[in-house]
Design a protein around this motif. Structure first.
Motif, short mmCIF file in Angstrom:
data_model
loop_
_atom_site.label_atom_id
_atom_site.label_comp_id
_atom_site.label_asym_id
_atom_site.label_seq_id
_atom_site.Cartn_x
_atom_site.Cartn_y
_atom_site.Cartn_z
N UNK A 95 -4.02 15.69 0.40
CA UNK A 95 -5.07 16.13 1.32
C UNK A 95 -5.32 15.10 2.41
N UNK A 96 -5.15 13.83 2.10
CA UNK A 96 -5.38 12.78 3.10
C UNK A 96 -4.12 12.41 3.88
N UNK A 97 -2.99 13.07 3.58
CA UNK A 97 -1.78 12.88 4.38
C UNK A 97 -0.81 11.84 3.89
N UNK A 98 -0.91 11.42 2.63
CA UNK A 98 0.00 10.39 2.09
C UNK A 98 1.33 10.97 1.62
N UNK B 290 0.84 -1.20 0.00
CA UNK B 290 0.00 0.00 0.00
C UNK B 290 0.87 1.24 0.00
N UNK B 291 0.25 2.38 -0.23
CA UNK B 291 0.98 3.64 -0.27
C UNK B 291 1.29 4.10 1.16
N UNK B 292 2.13 5.12 1.34
CA UNK B 292 2.44 5.62 2.69
C UNK B 292 1.19 6.11 3.43
N UNK B 293 1.19 5.90 4.74
CA UNK B 293 0.17 6.42 5.64
C UNK B 293 -1.22 5.86 5.38
N UNK B 294 -1.28 4.68 4.75
CA UNK B 294 -2.59 4.08 4.49
C UNK B 294 -3.03 3.17 5.64
N UNK C 230 2.15 9.60 9.93
CA UNK C 230 2.83 10.36 8.89
C UNK C 230 3.38 9.36 7.89
N UNK C 231 3.54 9.79 6.63
CA UNK C 231 4.01 8.87 5.61
C UNK C 231 5.48 8.52 5.77
N UNK C 232 5.84 7.29 5.38
CA UNK C 232 7.25 6.91 5.32
C UNK C 232 7.83 6.37 6.61
N UNK C 233 6.98 5.86 7.53
CA UNK C 233 7.49 5.35 8.80
C UNK C 233 8.20 4.01 8.62
N UNK C 234 7.55 3.08 7.91
CA UNK C 234 8.14 1.76 7.68
C UNK C 234 9.19 1.85 6.58
#
Length: 287
Positions: A191-194, A127-131, A151-155
């Motif tokens: 807008x959704x934070x990805x 999946x994409x970041x922050x999903x 926030x996106x990009x944690x893993x």
């Protein structure tokens, strides 16, 4: 506003997913129920190929319920097993393993007929970041193993996680794609934070969000920001200025923009779906 974000670790993750796909029985494709098409990485079809796929519309409670039903039906018509879930609230997560077994019924029956011992299903979560992948992993495993963050990009790396005796999961970092051919997709993801806010023009993003709500959910704006119905017909930039004045920000449009974006993301304006089934040609084959 041109939006692009493809860090080096995402390119590496894409290569690793391609290498590991042969070791799994099924792919759990996690998408954001608020943007069921825009949050699907088009590169994944090439990588996943013919592997069985279970599409999970996560954050279902944040999305428009009527739209959830339409999108779930849309994916089922495409031949995918599909569930609407909310990993954060642990809603629908208990249905994932039974649904995966349904998707793999023929394969599991063949193995049984050959006298092979039952084994755990091996699944890859993409999946994409922050999903919400890491949150889902932790729910399935029953303890906090996968790192999470709003926030996106944690893993950043891949890891195998075990869920009882029924499931082994390969977690992967969120992967976007190198170039958004349609900048509308970039705006929806932002807008959704990805996408990291540091890469964005927040005033443009706030105007985009206000324009969307003016069209589909105008009463939400009226109630949240004490507007008149006529105010919702204003162009997005003028609406931003009006809300800024009403909230006491005066001419600090950056501060007003940040507030509006955060209120949209945190559902202060209620559940919403950016990808409209009826508007985005959901009867077409998008795959």
């Amino acid at each position: 506003m041109t939006i692009q974000w493809f860090p080096g670790h995402m390119a590496k993750a894409r290569r690793e997913v391609s290498e590991k796909i042969k070791y799994v029985d099924i792919v759990f494709e996690l998408i954001d129920a608020r943007l069921p098409l825009s949050s699907r990485n088009p590169m994944m079809d090439q990588i996943v190929q013919q592997k069985p796929r279970l599409i999970l519309l996560n954050k279902g409670d944040l999305a428009d319920k009527e739209q959830n039903q339409k999108w779930q039906h849309y994916f089922q018509e495409k031949g995918y097993h599909t569930l609407v879930i909310n990993a954060q609230q642990n809603k629908g997560v208990n249905k994932i393993i039974p649904e995966a077994k349904k998707a793999l019924k023929e394969k599991l029956d063949r193995e049984r007929s050959k006298g092979l011992k039952p084994r755990a299903i091996r699944a890859m979560c993409i999946g994409i970041p922050n999903v919400g992948k890491s949150t889902l992993m932790n729910r399935l495993v029953g303890k906090k193993i996968a790192q999470t963050g709003n926030k996106p990009g944690v893993t950043k790396g891949q890891q195998w996680l075990r869920s009882g005796t029924d499931l082994e999961l390969l977690d992967t970092p969120g992967i976007l794609w190198p170039k958004f051919e349609d900048q509308e997709i970039g705006k929806k993801l932002a807008l959704t934070g990805a996408i990291k806010d540091q890469l964005l023009h927040l005033d443009d993003l706030a105007i985009y969000g206000l324009t969307f709500f003016s069209h589909f959910y105008p009463q939400r704006l009226v109630e949240r920001y004490q507007l008149s119905k006529e105010d919702t017909f204003l162009p997005g930039a003028e609406l931003l200025m009006l809300i800024s004045q009403k909230r006491g920000f005066r001419d600090d449009y950056d501060r007003a923009s940040e507030m509006i974006i955060q209120e949209i993301r945190s559902s202060k304006l209620g559940p919403y779906t950016l990808d409209r089934w009826e508007e985005l040609g959901a009867t077409k084959d998008e795959n």
